[in-house]
Motif scaffolding. Structure first.
Motif, PDB file in Angstrom:
ATOM      1  N   ASP A 188     -29.572  15.205  27.524  1.00  0.00           N
ATOM      2  CA  ASP A 188     -28.052  15.234  27.729  1.00  0.00           C
ATOM      3  C   ASP A 188     -27.917  15.052  29.163  1.00  0.00           C
ATOM      4  O   ASP A 188     -27.777  16.152  29.968  1.00  0.00           O
ATOM      5  N   ASN A 189     -27.564  13.831  29.594  1.00  0.00           N
ATOM      6  CA  ASN A 189     -27.534  13.508  30.955  1.00  0.00           C
ATOM      7  C   ASN A 189     -26.206  14.339  31.663  1.00  0.00           C
ATOM      8  O   ASN A 189     -26.472  14.509  32.888  1.00  0.00           O
ATOM      9  N   PHE A 210     -25.148   9.880  23.303  1.00  0.00           N
ATOM     10  CA  PHE A 210     -24.523   9.855  22.270  1.00  0.00           C
ATOM     11  C   PHE A 210     -25.372  10.981  21.066  1.00  0.00           C
ATOM     12  O   PHE A 210     -26.668  10.812  21.148  1.00  0.00           O
ATOM     13  N   ALA A 211     -24.657  11.851  20.474  1.00  0.00           N
ATOM     14  CA  ALA A 211     -25.330  12.580  19.604  1.00  0.00           C
ATOM     15  C   ALA A 211     -25.951  12.096  18.387  1.00  0.00           C
ATOM     16  O   ALA A 211     -26.965  12.682  17.985  1.00  0.00           O
ATOM     17  N   ASN A 212     -25.423  11.214  17.918  1.00  0.00           N
ATOM     18  CA  ASN A 212     -25.799  10.181  16.503  1.00  0.00           C
ATOM     19  C   ASN A 212     -26.266   9.129  16.982  1.00  0.00           C
ATOM     20  O   ASN A 212     -25.958   7.939  16.241  1.00  0.00           O
ATOM     21  N   TYR A 213     -27.063   8.856  17.771  1.00  0.00           N
ATOM     22  CA  TYR A 213     -27.576   7.400  18.490  1.00  0.00           C
ATOM     23  C   TYR A 213     -28.354   6.580  17.291  1.00  0.00           C
ATOM     24  O   TYR A 213     -27.812   5.312  17.200  1.00  0.00           O
ATOM     25  N   VAL A 237     -18.292  16.193  29.740  1.00  0.00           N
ATOM     26  CA  VAL A 237     -18.503  16.748  28.442  1.00  0.00           C
ATOM     27  C   VAL A 237     -20.011  16.660  28.244  1.00  0.00           C
ATOM     28  O   VAL A 237     -20.509  15.672  28.426  1.00  0.00           O
ATOM     29  N   SER A 238     -20.338  17.924  27.249  1.00  0.00           N
ATOM     30  CA  SER A 238     -21.879  17.449  26.736  1.00  0.00           C
ATOM     31  C   SER A 238     -21.826  16.582  25.805  1.00  0.00           C
ATOM     32  O   SER A 238     -20.766  16.633  24.866  1.00  0.00           O
ATOM     33  N   HIS A 239     -22.796  15.962  25.461  1.00  0.00           N
ATOM     34  CA  HIS A 239     -22.703  14.805  24.598  1.00  0.00           C
ATOM     35  C   HIS A 239     -24.037  15.281  23.367  1.00  0.00           C
ATOM     36  O   HIS A 239     -23.947  14.612  22.267  1.00  0.00           O
ATOM     37  N   ILE A 240     -24.851  16.124  23.839  1.00  0.00           N
ATOM     38  CA  ILE A 240     -25.873  16.450  22.917  1.00  0.00           C
ATOM     39  C   ILE A 240     -25.851  18.145  22.673  1.00  0.00           C
ATOM     40  O   ILE A 240     -26.011  18.450  21.540  1.00  0.00           O
ATOM     41  N   VAL A 283     -33.988  22.849  31.747  1.00  0.00           N
ATOM     42  CA  VAL A 283     -35.100  22.389  30.943  1.00  0.00           C
ATOM     43  C   VAL A 283     -34.528  21.693  29.459  1.00  0.00           C
ATOM     44  O   VAL A 283     -35.195  20.722  29.023  1.00  0.00           O
ATOM     45  N   THR A 284     -33.777  22.582  28.751  1.00  0.00           N
ATOM     46  CA  THR A 284     -33.387  22.186  27.402  1.00  0.00           C
ATOM     47  C   THR A 284     -32.545  20.980  27.488  1.00  0.00           C
ATOM     48  O   THR A 284     -32.917  20.172  26.405  1.00  0.00           O
ATOM     49  N   CYS A 285     -31.498  21.090  28.500  1.00  0.00           N
ATOM     50  CA  CYS A 285     -30.812  19.640  28.491  1.00  0.00           C
ATOM     51  C   CYS A 285     -31.719  18.396  29.010  1.00  0.00           C
ATOM     52  O   CYS A 285     -31.409  17.553  28.429  1.00  0.00           O
ATOM     53  N   VAL A 286     -32.740  18.528  29.643  1.00  0.00           N
ATOM     54  CA  VAL A 286     -33.510  17.665  30.069  1.00  0.00           C
ATOM     55  C   VAL A 286     -34.421  17.192  28.801  1.00  0.00           C
ATOM     56  O   VAL A 286     -34.553  15.832  28.693  1.00  0.00           O
ATOM     57  N   GLN A 287     -34.721  18.084  28.210  1.00  0.00           N
ATOM     58  CA  GLN A 287     -35.860  17.541  27.079  1.00  0.00           C
ATOM     59  C   GLN A 287     -35.065  16.886  25.980  1.00  0.00           C
ATOM     60  O   GLN A 287     -35.237  15.990  25.195  1.00  0.00           O
TER      61      GLN A 287
END
Length: 330
Positions: free
Chosen positions: A288-289, A53-56, A95-98, A281-285
Motif C-alpha cells: 500500500d504505497n 489497486f485493491a483488486n488488481y 487515501v489507502s488503496h489496500i 511493516v503491514t503496509c509495506v508487505q
C-alpha cells in the motif's frame, strides 16, 4: 586593514541567540525532512503498480491505465512531487488503496496514534522512574553489591533477545493479573504488561549510561575539591555528580519518548494493540504505497522533532552549554 573590533579573534566563541539557533535548526530539519520524504516518494514510484489497486488481479490493462491516470501517477515525476507536497501542506496524504480501501491516510493515523501516544507516555514515565534511580544507585555504589546487581540486570535486558522475556512477561503476567491475552483499552490491568515491556529497553539504557556518566564525573577535579573541603558523599553525589551526569543524558529523552510513542512492533502485535506498531511493516508487505508515504512522513517528523527537543532540553538543564560556534572554525 585588520579591525580587531570587527572580527573576533581566532578560537573565540561567538554566542548565538536561542531564537537564531532554533530557527537555523528548524530550517535544517525542514530540508532534511524534504529530502527524506521526497527520496522515499521517488523510490515508491519504482514499485509495482499493484500497490494502488485493491483488486488488481481482476482489472484489465485499460482499467489500470485509467486508474493511474486519474490518480495522476502517469504525470512527470516532478509534477507528482509538487502535487504531493502541496496536498501534504493542506493535511491531505491521500487515501489507502489496500490496507483500508479509500479511507484517508490521515484518518487511519488518527485512529492508530492516540493509543500509541498513551502507551508511550506511560512507558516513558516508568522507564524514567525506574531507570534514573537505577543508574544513580549503580554510580553511587560503584563496584559494590548494588552496582553488581544493577549491572547484571542491565546485561540481562540487553543480552537476552527481547522476544524471549516479552513472552515470559506475557505468559506469567497474564496469569498473575488474571487477564486475557487480547488487549482491552477500557481496563487498566491490560495496560500493565505492555507498558512494562515497552519500558524495559529504556530502563537499561538510562541505568547503564547514567552510571557511566556518574563514574566519569566522580573522577573530576571539582569532586576531589569538594571532598577535600569535607563535603559529605551524599551531598557530592546528589548536588554535583548526579546533576552534571544528567546533562548529556537528557538529550536522548525526547527522541526515546517519541520513538516509544511510534510504538513497538512486536509488543503491539503480541497483545493485539490497535496502535502504530507494525503498521509500516503491514503496509509495506501489502504494497500500500500511499500508506507507506504517510507513515514515513510521520516517522521522519518524529525523529527530527526528537533531535531538536533533545538539544534544547540539554541547554535548558545546563545554562553553561553555549549555543555557539568557534570563530575561525571550519
Amino acid at each position: 586593514m585588520f579591525c580587531g573590533g570587527c572580527v573576533p579573534p581566532l578560537g573565540k566563541e561567538v554566542r548565538i541567540p536561542m531564537a537564531s539557533y532554533l530557527a537555523r535548526r528548524i530550517g535544517h530539519s525542514i530540508l532534511t525532512l524534504f529530502i527524506i520524504v521526497t527520496l522515499v516518494f521517488c523510490l515508491l514510484r519504482l514499485m509495482p503498480v499493484e500497490g494502488y489497486f485493491a483488486n488488481y488481479e481482476k482489472m484489465t490493462e485499460t482499467q489500470i491505465q485509467a486508474g493511474l491516470q486519474s490518480m495522476g501517477l502517469l504525470d512527470p515525476l516532478p509534477v507528482q512531487i509538487v502535487r504531493f507536497w502541496r496536498d501534504a501542506f493542506h493535511g491531505d496524504l491521500g487515501v489507502s488503496h489496500i490496507y483500508r480501501v479509500n479511507v484517508p491516510v490521515v484518518d487511519i493515523l488518527k485512529d492508530k496514534l492516540p493509543i500509541s501516544i498513551q502507551m508511550g507516555v506511560l512507558a516513558m514515565i516508568v522507564s524514567l522512574v525506574l531507570g534514573i534511580p537505577l543508574g544513580s544507585v549503580m554510580g553511587r555504589f560503584k563496584h559494590r553489591i548494588p552496582d553488581q546487581i544493577g549491572t547484571a540486570l542491565v546485561i540481562l535486558i540487553q543480552a537476552v533477545p527481547s522476544a524471549v522475556y516479552y513472552l515470559y512477561i506475557q505468559m506469567y503476567g497474564t496469569t498473575a493479573l488474571n487477564i486475557g491475552l487480547l488487549f482491552q483499552a477500557d481496563r487498566w490491568q491490560y495496560w500493565v504488561l505492555p507498558v512494562f515491556s515497552m519500558s524495559l529497553g529504556n530502563i537499561a539504557f538510562y541505568g547503564m549510561w547514567l552510571r557511566r556518566y556518574m563514574v566519569d564525573e566522580s573522577n573530576k577535579d571539582y569532586v576531589l575539591l569538594a571532598r577535600a573541603k569535607g563535603a559529605s558523599e551524599n551531598r557530592i553525589s546528589l548536588r554535583h555528580i548526579f546533576r552534571n551526569a544528567m546533562v548529556p543524558l537528557v538529550q536522548y529523552i525526547p527522541s526515546a519518548f517519541l520513538n516509544t510513542v511510534v510504538g513497538s512492533i512486536y509488543i503491539e502485535s503480541l497483545y493485539s494493540i490497535p496502535g502504530m506498531g507494525g503498521l509500516l511493516v503491514t503496509c509495506v508487505q501489502r504494497h500500500d504505497n500511499t500508506m507507506v508515504q504517510g507513515i514515513v512522513l510521520l516517522y521522519a517528523c518524529v525523529g527530527i522533532i526528537g533531535l531538536i527537543l533533545g538539544d534544547l532540553l540539554m541547554v535548558l538543564i545546563d545554562p553553561r552549554i553555549s549555543l555557539g560556534k568557534k570563530a575561525g572554525g571550519r
